[in-house]
Structures are given as C-alpha cells and as structure tokens.
Design a protein around this motif. Structure first.
Motif, PDB file in Angstrom:
ATOM      1  N   SER A   1       0.885  -1.091   0.034  1.00 52.10           N
ATOM      2  CA  SER A   1       0.009  -0.052  -0.049  1.00 52.10           C
ATOM      3  C   SER A   1       0.863   1.335  -0.038  1.00 52.10           C
ATOM      4  O   SER A   1       0.550   2.149  -0.461  1.00 52.10           O
ATOM      5  N   GLU A   2       2.176   1.315   0.703  1.00 53.93           N
ATOM      6  CA  GLU A   2       2.954   2.239   0.635  1.00 53.93           C
ATOM      7  C   GLU A   2       3.489   2.535  -0.813  1.00 53.93           C
ATOM      8  O   GLU A   2       3.788   3.558  -1.323  1.00 53.93           O
ATOM      9  N   ALA A   3       3.829   1.568  -1.524  1.00 59.43           N
ATOM     10  CA  ALA A   3       4.356   1.671  -2.795  1.00 59.43           C
ATOM     11  C   ALA A   3       3.308   2.131  -3.796  1.00 59.43           C
ATOM     12  O   ALA A   3       3.611   3.004  -4.687  1.00 59.43           O
ATOM     13  N   ILE A   4       2.286   1.412  -3.463  1.00 54.47           N
ATOM     14  CA  ILE A   4       0.976   2.016  -4.458  1.00 54.47           C
ATOM     15  C   ILE A   4       0.788   3.481  -4.229  1.00 54.47           C
ATOM     16  O   ILE A   4       0.319   4.180  -5.329  1.00 54.47           O
ATOM     17  N   LYS A   5       0.579   4.039  -3.251  1.00 55.61           N
ATOM     18  CA  LYS A   5       0.435   5.455  -2.984  1.00 55.61           C
ATOM     19  C   LYS A   5       1.440   6.307  -3.841  1.00 55.61           C
ATOM     20  O   LYS A   5       0.731   7.410  -4.038  1.00 55.61           O
TER      21      LYS A   5
END
Lengths: 481, 226
Positions: free
Chosen positions: A372-376
C-alpha cells in the motif's frame, strides 16, 4: 436400486485449476520473496528446487492418488486404508478448521482495503489532521501514514493481548461478507466450485502480469531485483536455508490439510493424477518466482523512494538550520557539505546530529503495509490498489475453497450427517460457526490472536500428519498398490 | 542641518536594528522556498519582493485591526539570508519605538495567510512563518463513507447469488424427488432401467418417455426376476 452418484469436476481442467487456486496463495506472493532474500538471493533457488523434487512432488502425488483412488474425503480415505488411521483424517480436518477460522480474516482485510481504494486520495496516503487542525495526528506523525492506516484505522489495535477491546464492527462486516462469498462458492459443491476456480486461478496471473510491467518500469525497481537475485552462495551451508526451503514447499503446496484429498476425490478414477501432480507443483513454484520478481521490483521502488525522501529530508534540515541557498545542497555533494558544515559550525552541527540519521534501506514489512505504501506513490494509485487487493482476494478465496472443501467433504461423505441435512445446510452451518469464532480476530486485540494462530495452528501438526500419511501409504497400504 | 539629519537617520536605523533582530520580542522568522515551489519559473528575491512582503504584512494588519494606521514603513525586515529567510517586526506608529504584540501579528497573518501566499505564488509549506501554525485543510470527506457504498453493492450481489442458488437447489430437489417416486413406480411395473454409471443418474433415462431400449429388453434371461 440406484446408487447416489458422487459429484464430479466437469473436466480435468477444473481439477487442475482448483489445485492451483488452492496452492497459489499469499505465501507465494510475499513469503517466498522474503525467504529468497533472507537465505541467499538467487542461490536459494537451488535448495528450493531440490526440495520440490525430493518432497513436494512425491507428497502431492501421494495425496492426490489417495483421494482419487478412495473417492472419499480425508477421514473416509484413511479409514479405507486402515481403520486405525482415521485419526489422521480427523487431525487433517481439525487443522483445516483452525486454518479456515483465521485465514478468512485476511480476505476480510483485503475487502476492507479494496473498498477503500475507490477514494481520491487514497486514505492511507496522508495522515489525518488532529483535533484543532494545526497539524497531523500525533500517532501518525511518529510512524507513517500507511502504518497508521493499518494499525489504527483498520485493526484499531490494542496495546497488548490482554486488553481485548471491543469487536470492530467494520471488520466484522467485512468478515461476514468474506464468509458469504465463500459460502456462495461452495454452496453447490463441485458444481459451483468448479466454475469459480476458473476465475480464482487465472485472475491473479493477469494482475501479476500487469504489475510486472508496471513494476519493472518503476524508478528504482532494478535495485530491488539486483538485491534479491544476487546469489549469496555461502548461505547454502546454513542449515536454516534448507529447512526454510523444505517448509516453504510444504506449506505452499498445502500438504496435509486434506484439501488435496478432497479435491482429488471428486475426480474421475481414470484421471492421470501423476501428471497433474507434476503440473501443479511446477506451476506453483513458477508462480512463486514470478511473483517474487514483481514483489522485489515493488520493494526496490519503495526502498529507493524512501531512501531518496530521507536524503531530501536531511538536505532540507541542513538548509534550514544553516540558511544555505536553495539548490546548493544536492544528493551528490551531501557528504562533502556535511563535512564542511561540521568543520565550520561545529556546535550547531552537533545539535543536529541526532536528526541526521543515516538513510539505510529498511527491511521487510507486511504485505498490506509495503504494497500500500508503494501503491500510494504511483500514478493512478486507485487503479493499482484495486487490482492488487482484488488479486489478494482471489488468492485468498482460492485457498479458502480448498480449506472448506477439506472440512466439508468428510462431513458430506459421512452418511450420519449427510442423510439428514442437505449439503447447503451443512456448508451454511460450517461457514456460520467459522464466522462467529472469527469475530475474535476482529476485536482490538485480534491481530495478536491472528499471529498466534498463524504461527502455531498449522506448523508442527502438519509435519506429523504428513509423516504418518507417508508411512501409512508406503508400508500399511503397500507402495505397489 | 545635514548633520542633524544624519544623526536622526542613524538613531532611527539603530532603533530599528534594536527592534528587528533575530529572536527579538514580537519578531517572526520567515522562510521561503521559491525554487522548490516554482522550479524553473522561480523569481529572484530582491528589494522589490521585500517591498511587496512589507506591503502584504501591512495589508494583513489593516484588515485584522480595521484601523488604517499601519504603514509599509512600520514593517521592518532584517537578516535576509540566501536561503531565503529573514526576520520581521511590525512597529506601532502611535507609540514610539514599540512593536505590535506578537499575538496580534500572528492572528493577522493567520487570517490573511491565503492572500499572502498567493501574492508570492507559494503555499503554506513553501512560505513558512515559523512559530505561526497554519490551519491545515482537512481532506474532503463525502457525507457517506465511500467504502460503505461499495460494501453495500457487493453484499447485495452476493446475497442475491446465494438466494438464487439455494432456491434453485430446492426446486431441483423437489423435481428429483418427484421423478424418483415416478421411477420407483416404473420399476415395480417391471420397466427396465440401466444401473447407474458414474455421473449418469437414472432420471435422465426416464425422460426418454419410457421407451423400452430394444438392446437390453430383448434378452430376458440376462435379468433376474424381481
């Protein structure tokens, strides 16, 4: 007189898809890359493949053959081999029961994140504001916004296991939905399951391919891949490497739960399950490697991004403290400038020192936080978020179908229960009981319970079950038969 | 005459220097990050920009206290660095050699922060008034949480699917029961039925409207009498 016919898979492809859908799960997506990186990068593939051929394929073939030949779920199948062995079957069912209890919570979390992906900006991209709107929430400031979203807004985690807290109604709703979805898929037995596994087996591959293309084009992805695949062959002498390879093959294929026996029992007896065993295990391992390429390009992107933002923070700090002109400090001249500043303004520099942390690459995190951190930080994050969590859902539901099949097949086989209730009712009752017990994991202390179950529910018991299975088939039943 | 003028000017300058210096009472430090905000379109910080800044602060003070006594000359800037950062104070023209209390200045700046930012094409982050906290914009939240809507949609679909399948299953079972009683009656009448092959239940054969299959019925000795 008529004999009640056993429901069958519509075609052998459904059976293969069901096994793949069950075997390819979350473990392939994030546990295998983690192990690969810990135990020697590219070199880990050597013990992995040796273990695959030595224990994975034979045990898989064994379970499929037993199920197909005996045409019964795990309890019935072992009973046929020897009446004393029905305990093995019961043990498999119990372990599957434990697993299904806590595994569906992961699907509930995946649903939660999926539903929250339809917002702009993504809710885990920024910290919420504090009460008088002068800054961000204190808890969120100390960690990152993705961790805050996971620990506070998703789990609402309590300080310790003893502080149980209340049931989080949002999580309970998602759990209920997850169980309803599972119920829908297993409602009609192989008739419905057979159709569903077409989707749950193939969709994750589509998403993985999309992510592969996206991941490889991300800035810094190559760093991750290089980091993962550089072989550190000295790890091969570490016994833990071999043990981890063995356990990974073991749990990845899902041996010992009884699910494979259950799936195979719905097979046509003339089915060539040896060929299917080889196909399934090879596809499972290939998926692991494929998924780890994707995962490590994402890791590389995330780590590079974090490293660069850390460097930028240090630059900003130094510029503000010493009132230097903008643009005078860059990533390239940072080290020389640091030395220069230390020499010219020793006192102020010493004051700053604790805040000037060395930007090192951080370690692994949980599948939800890291991705989720990479996606944001990607463009169009909503699309990638929806895709990723939908893939997690497919993987999770595929595995759940196997688990519930392991529980339900012995129940529907046993004439005592099956005669009285139709299979819809049995499935419904099992799902309902699991859902109610699963509410424990939606409490504030739920994640601690989850960790306990995850670490202890399946590990040792499965090894024992499979050991007994092997001895049983080889010596008691006779290898020739 | 000239000397008196010089003396007055120097006194004023010294007085100003005393009023405006780093960490003076009621003084605020300002930090601008023009290059970060504007990149290639960044303007250089010179005396004209400083004049604009003084004008904006005076404007803010006038709007806040609604008395038009603050002049541009009341705003003093000092210690301008390359960063770009500087300190400023607002002097009180009615009382000599005093500065307006920091709380008033802070309130005035906060009220007009938006206007000041836009005058310089910057934002709260790139035009920082240290010690003056800015009111952050809360993220736009819709009245009903979006996730509940999506959840509701998915839930309705799943429940509809389950109900459909269950009802279809019940109907199928009723049909099967009816047919099984029919086939039992047929058996008693001596009709021939083929035993179950894997996956082919008897009912499908009954649906052939009771035709006797000549291949099987022809050879009567093969069947044991009932």
């Amino acid at each position: 007189a008529m004999e009640k016919s056993r429901p069958l898979w519509d075609n052998p492809l459904q059976f293969v898809f069901a096994c793949i859908s069950y075997a390819v799960g979350l473990g392939n997506v994030w546990r295998f890359p983690y192990l690969c990186q810990m135990y020697g990068g590219g070199g880990f593939l050597i013990p992995y493949f040796i273990m695959l051929i030595a224990e994975g394929m034979p045990l898989l073939y064994l379970e499929l053959a037993v199920g197909q030949r005996m045409r019964q779920g795990s309890i019935g199948a072992w009973k046929i081999i020897s009446p004393y062995l029905c305990g093995v079957g019961v043990a498999s069912v119990v372990v599957s029961f434990f697993l299904s209890m806590y595994y569906n919570v992961i699907n509930a979390w995946a649903f939660w994140y999926l539903f929250h992906s339809f917002q702009d900006p993504l809710p885990w991209a920024t910290c919420p504001l504090n009460s008088n709107h002068t800054g961000y929430e204190e808890e969120c400031e100390k960690t990152s916004s993705t961790q805050y979203f996971w620990y506070r807004q998703t789990l609402n985690i309590s300080p310790s296991l003893e502080v149980s807290g209340s049931v989080q109604w949002e999580q309970a709703l998602c759990l209920m939905l997850a169980w309803l979805v599972v119920y829908l898929c297993i409602l009609r037995g192989t008739e419905s399951t057979g159709k569903v596994v077409y989707v749950t087996a193939s969709l994750p591959y589509c998403v993985l391919i999309i992510y592969l293309i996206r991941g490889l084009t991300l800035h810094g992805a190559v760093n991750g891949l290089v980091y993962m695949f550089t072989p550190k062959l000295e790890q091969l002498s570490n016994p833990k490497t071999w043990i981890s390879a063995a356990t990974q093959i073991f749990f990845s294929l899902g041996l010992g739960f009884g699910s494979l026996i259950a799936f195979a029992s719905y097979n046509d007896p003339s089915n060539n399950c040896e060929r299917h065993a080889i196909i399934v295990s090879l596809i499972n391992s290939a998926t692991s490697i494929f998924a780890s390429i994707v995962t490590f390009s994402i890791y590389g992107f995330k780590a590079t991004f974090n490293y660069e933002s850390c460097i930028n923070k240090v630059i900003l700090l130094l510029m503000n403290a010493f009132d230097l002109e903008e643009g005078s400090l860059t990533a390239d001249n940072l080290n020389e400038m640091k030395d220069y500043l230390m020499a010219t303004h020793p006192q102020e520099y010493a004051q700053l020192l604790p805040q000037l942390k060395n930007c090192a690459v951080q370690g692994t995190g949980l599948a939800f936080i890291v991705y989720s951190e990479a996606i944001k930080n990607m463009e169009v994050p909503q699309l990638y978020s929806v895709l990723y969590f939908f893939m997690l859902l497919m993987l999770g539901i595929g595995s759940m179908l196997g688990n519930t099949a392991a529980i339900l097949t012995p129940l529907t086989d046993s004439r005592v229960i099956a005669a009285r209730f139709p299979k819809e009712v049995i499935s419904g009752v099992v799902c309902f009981i699991n859902c109610v017990i699963g509410l424990i994991f939606t409490m504030e202390a739920g994640n601690y319970w989850f960790d306990i179950f995850n670490d202890y529910a399946a590990t040792l018991s499965l090894l024992l079950i499979v050991l007994v299975e092997t001895i049983a088939v080889c010596y008691i039943y006779g290898l020739r038969r | 005459m000239l000397r008196v003028l010089l003396l007055i000017l120097s006194v004023v300058a010294i007085a100003h220097a005393e009023l405006c210096k780093p960490d003076a009472q009621n003084a605020f430090k300002v930090r601008l990050s023009i290059k970060t905000a504007l990149g290639d379109n960044a303007y250089a910080w010179d005396a004209n920009e400083e004049y604009l800044f003084k004008a904006m602060v005076a404007f803010a003070m006038r709007r806040y206290s609604s008395k038009s006594t603050t002049q541009i000359s009341n705003v003093l800037l000092c210690n301008v660095t390359d960063r770009v950062s500087f300190w400023f104070v607002v002097t009180d023209s009615s009382k000599n050699m005093t500065t307006v209390p920091g709380s008033e200045v802070e309130a005035a700046i906060r009220m007009n922060r938006n206007r000041i930012n836009s005058a310089f094409l910057l934002s709260d982050k790139t035009l920082q008034f240290l010690k003056i906290t800015s009111t952050l914009l809360p993220p736009v939240e819709p009245s009903t949480p979006v996730w509940l809507i999506v959840f509701g949609v998915v839930l309705c679909l799943i429940v509809a699917g389950i109900v459909f399948l269950v009802v279809a299953g019940i109907q199928q079972r009723k049909k099967k029961n009816k047919e099984s009683t029919e086939s039992e009656n047929l058996e008693e009448r001596g009709e021939v039925t083929v035993t179950v092959e894997n996956g082919i239940p008897c009912e499908t054969l009954d649906l052939k409207a009771g035709h006797i299959n000549g291949v099987f019925a022809a050879d009567d000795e093969r069947f044991t009498s009932l």
